[in-house]
Design a protein around this motif. Structure first.
Motif, PDB file in Angstrom:
ATOM      1  N   VAL A 109       0.847  -1.190   0.000  1.00  0.00           N
ATOM      2  CA  VAL A 109       0.000   0.000   0.000  1.00  0.00           C
ATOM      3  C   VAL A 109       0.889   1.249   0.000  1.00  0.00           C
ATOM      4  O   VAL A 109       0.648   2.220  -0.730  1.00  0.00           O
ATOM      5  N   LYS A 112       2.217   1.929  -3.332  1.00  0.00           N
ATOM      6  CA  LYS A 112       1.149   2.083  -4.331  1.00  0.00           C
ATOM      7  C   LYS A 112       0.989   0.867  -5.246  1.00  0.00           C
ATOM      8  O   LYS A 112       0.325   0.955  -6.282  1.00  0.00           O
ATOM      9  N   LYS A 115      -3.730  -0.735  -4.551  1.00  0.00           N
ATOM     10  CA  LYS A 115      -4.497   0.506  -4.615  1.00  0.00           C
ATOM     11  C   LYS A 115      -5.868   0.392  -3.965  1.00  0.00           C
ATOM     12  O   LYS A 115      -6.506   1.400  -3.663  1.00  0.00           O
ATOM     13  N   GLY A 116      -6.318  -0.830  -3.774  1.00  0.00           N
ATOM     14  CA  GLY A 116      -7.593  -1.059  -3.104  1.00  0.00           C
ATOM     15  C   GLY A 116      -7.424  -2.137  -2.053  1.00  0.00           C
ATOM     16  O   GLY A 116      -6.707  -3.122  -2.277  1.00  0.00           O
ATOM     17  N   ASN A 138      -5.877   6.239   4.823  1.00  0.00           N
ATOM     18  CA  ASN A 138      -6.869   6.402   3.769  1.00  0.00           C
ATOM     19  C   ASN A 138      -6.327   7.194   2.592  1.00  0.00           C
ATOM     20  O   ASN A 138      -6.691   6.953   1.432  1.00  0.00           O
ATOM     21  N   SER A 139      -5.411   8.122   2.863  1.00  0.00           N
ATOM     22  CA  SER A 139      -4.845   8.930   1.785  1.00  0.00           C
ATOM     23  C   SER A 139      -3.820   8.163   0.961  1.00  0.00           C
ATOM     24  O   SER A 139      -3.439   8.593  -0.136  1.00  0.00           O
ATOM     25  N   LYS A 140      -3.352   7.018   1.477  1.00  0.00           N
ATOM     26  CA  LYS A 140      -2.335   6.233   0.778  1.00  0.00           C
ATOM     27  C   LYS A 140      -2.950   5.217  -0.180  1.00  0.00           C
ATOM     28  O   LYS A 140      -2.239   4.572  -0.943  1.00  0.00           O
ATOM     29  N   ILE A 141      -4.256   5.055  -0.103  1.00  0.00           N
ATOM     30  CA  ILE A 141      -4.904   4.009  -0.884  1.00  0.00           C
ATOM     31  C   ILE A 141      -6.092   4.613  -1.628  1.00  0.00           C
ATOM     32  O   ILE A 141      -6.726   5.557  -1.141  1.00  0.00           O
ATOM     33  N   ASP A 142      -6.373   4.106  -2.815  1.00  0.00           N
ATOM     34  CA  ASP A 142      -7.453   4.687  -3.606  1.00  0.00           C
ATOM     35  C   ASP A 142      -8.826   4.355  -3.051  1.00  0.00           C
ATOM     36  O   ASP A 142      -9.737   5.176  -3.091  1.00  0.00           O
ATOM     37  N   PHE A 143      -8.993   3.133  -2.554  1.00  0.00           N
ATOM     38  CA  PHE A 143     -10.329   2.724  -2.097  1.00  0.00           C
ATOM     39  C   PHE A 143     -10.190   1.724  -0.951  1.00  0.00           C
ATOM     40  O   PHE A 143      -9.580   0.670  -1.098  1.00  0.00           O
ATOM     41  N   ASP A 160     -13.821   4.108   2.850  1.00  0.00           N
ATOM     42  CA  ASP A 160     -14.614   4.710   1.781  1.00  0.00           C
ATOM     43  C   ASP A 160     -15.955   3.999   1.658  1.00  0.00           C
ATOM     44  O   ASP A 160     -16.961   4.609   1.295  1.00  0.00           O
TER      45      ASP A 160
END
Length: 417
Positions: A109, A112, A115-116, A138-143, A160
């Motif tokens: 994570v 990157k 990403k989810g 939460n800001s390090k992962i897209d979902f 999310d």
């Protein structure tokens, strides 16, 4: 010599062994002693690892984290064919290796590469070692998806998408406990309207992703269907349960594996390895050992104290998700954590009960109140694992074999505020 001369010897251990940088080799050392004194395959004897979850063995045999279902191997063509035939899926769908370890997931994570993330029934914002890495997660992962029975955990608040799920009293299924016993989970009450079980959520998301035909999800309609698939896959394995009927587990004492097809269950309690034949090619047990490793971090001038972590009381559970709202816990335990310290060390630091101190390790720091206690010895301090304190300090150090975090230990400094 003392234990060798006893007729019956059993060894029991908890997380002080398992959550360690040498967890696997320590457990194997205990098992080696059992081999040496023939304390295996006898009533009242043997090595016993006590874990906190009712499905401790079920998750190891059937979750496909470190092996395929029922202990089958990723690299065995015959094992893979058995699974693909029973599940009616293509071989390329079956994983070729174990899943990523806990720390590897978080590391990916950070880079990157993941990403989810879908987190089910755990609270890593608090429970992850060196959990300062989880800040702003939460800001390090897209979902981020969190699936839990509690919406107010530190991790759920970061989600999310939050998927509410049923408790064990609101669903059905099976588990396998630490004595190899299969038991039934029976629905006692109906869940609130719209709340689904973990099983239903995962199955329905699979269908929503268009995987119904590819994974033959119609074969998995109910927990009973899943049990029968796992039962078929177990045939011929040490944990063979082809003789267990799902419906017969209900209102029973449970059934220990193995119970093979058409095998009569003559005794409710059965001992493995009475004949001293083991699950190896030559049927002999194996001593597994290596030289003990020195812990990479020992007290020094900068961090002179050993920090020990553990359960803070019988009424407290993990990150307090289950217990924080229980009146008896609220009345019995403080709402915040304490640092336990020996009187001699407290005198040297000129601190007293209820003083606020800054505790620092190379991983992080925290402010915490002091409680002077003779439960810890000179040079050691204790912080419980339940509040979001201890894991700000613990090491991100892992057993090389099991990848279990070394939760129980760090070196720290203490300064009065």
């Amino acid at each position: 010599e003392k234990i060798h001369n006893k007729k019956k010897v059993s060894f029991w251990w908890t997380m002080g062994v398992n959550q360690s940088y040498e967890a696997t080799r320590t457990a194997e050392a205990i098992i080696n002693i059992c081999f040496l004194i023939k304390a295996i395959g006898k009533e009242g004897c043997g090595p016993n690892s006590l874990t906190g979850q009712c499905n401790a063995m079920g998750s190891r045999l059937y979750s496909a984290e470190t092996c395929l279902f029922a202990g089958r191997k990723f690299n065995s063509e015959s094992d893979r064919k058995i699974i693909s035939d029973i599940l009616e899926i293509q071989d390329e769908i079956i994983p070729t290796r174990a899943t990523l370890a806990f720390n590897e997931i978080i590391e990916k994570v950070e880079t990157k590469d993941i990403k989810g993330l879908w987190i089910i029934a755990t609270n890593p914002m608090v429970s992850y070692p060196h959990n300062t890495l989880m800040e702003n997660f939460n800001s390090k992962i897209d979902f981020l998806v969190v699936q839990d029975i509690y919406y107010d955990t530190e991790t759920a608040k970061e989600a999310d998408l939050f998927l509410p799920t049923t408790t064990s009293l609101e669903k059905e299924g099976t588990f396998i406990n630490t004595e190899r016993r299969l038991g039934a989970v029976q629905k006692v009450v109906e869940p609130p309207e719209g709340i689904k079980s973990d099983y239903e959520i995962i199955l329905e998301i699979g269908k929503a992703l268009g995987l119904n035909d590819k994974l033959k999800l119609d074969k998995w309609k109910t927990p009973k269907d899943a049990f029968n698939l796992m039962k078929a896959i177990s045939e011929g394995m040490p944990c063979d349960i082809t003789g267990v009927e799902y419906d017969n587990l209900k209102n029973s004492n449970g059934v220990q594996w193995p119970l093979r097809y058409k095998e009569n269950l003559e005794n409710d309690y059965r001992i493995l390895f009475e004949d001293y034949n083991f699950y190896t090619e030559n049927k002999k047990g194996k001593f597994i050992f290596e030289a003990p490793q020195e812990y990479p971090e020992i007290p020094n001038e900068q961090y002179p104290f050993y920090l020990i972590t553990g359960r803070g009381g019988v009424g407290l559970w993990h990150t307090l998700t289950r217990t924080r709202n229980m009146p008896i816990v609220q009345h019995t335990y403080p709402k915040e954590d304490y640092l336990l310290i020996n009187q001699q060390d407290a005198d040297a630091l000129k601190i007293k009960d209820e003083d606020l101190v800054l505790v620092s390790s190379k991983n992080g720091n925290c402010n915490i109140k002091v409680k002077i206690s003779d439960e810890v010895v000179v040079g050691q301090v204790f912080i419980s694992m339940h509040y979001n304190v201890a894991n700000r300090l613990t090491d991100s150090l892992y057993d090389p074999y099991s990848k279990e975090p070394s939760y129980k230990y760090a070196t720290v400094s203490i300064k009065k505020i």
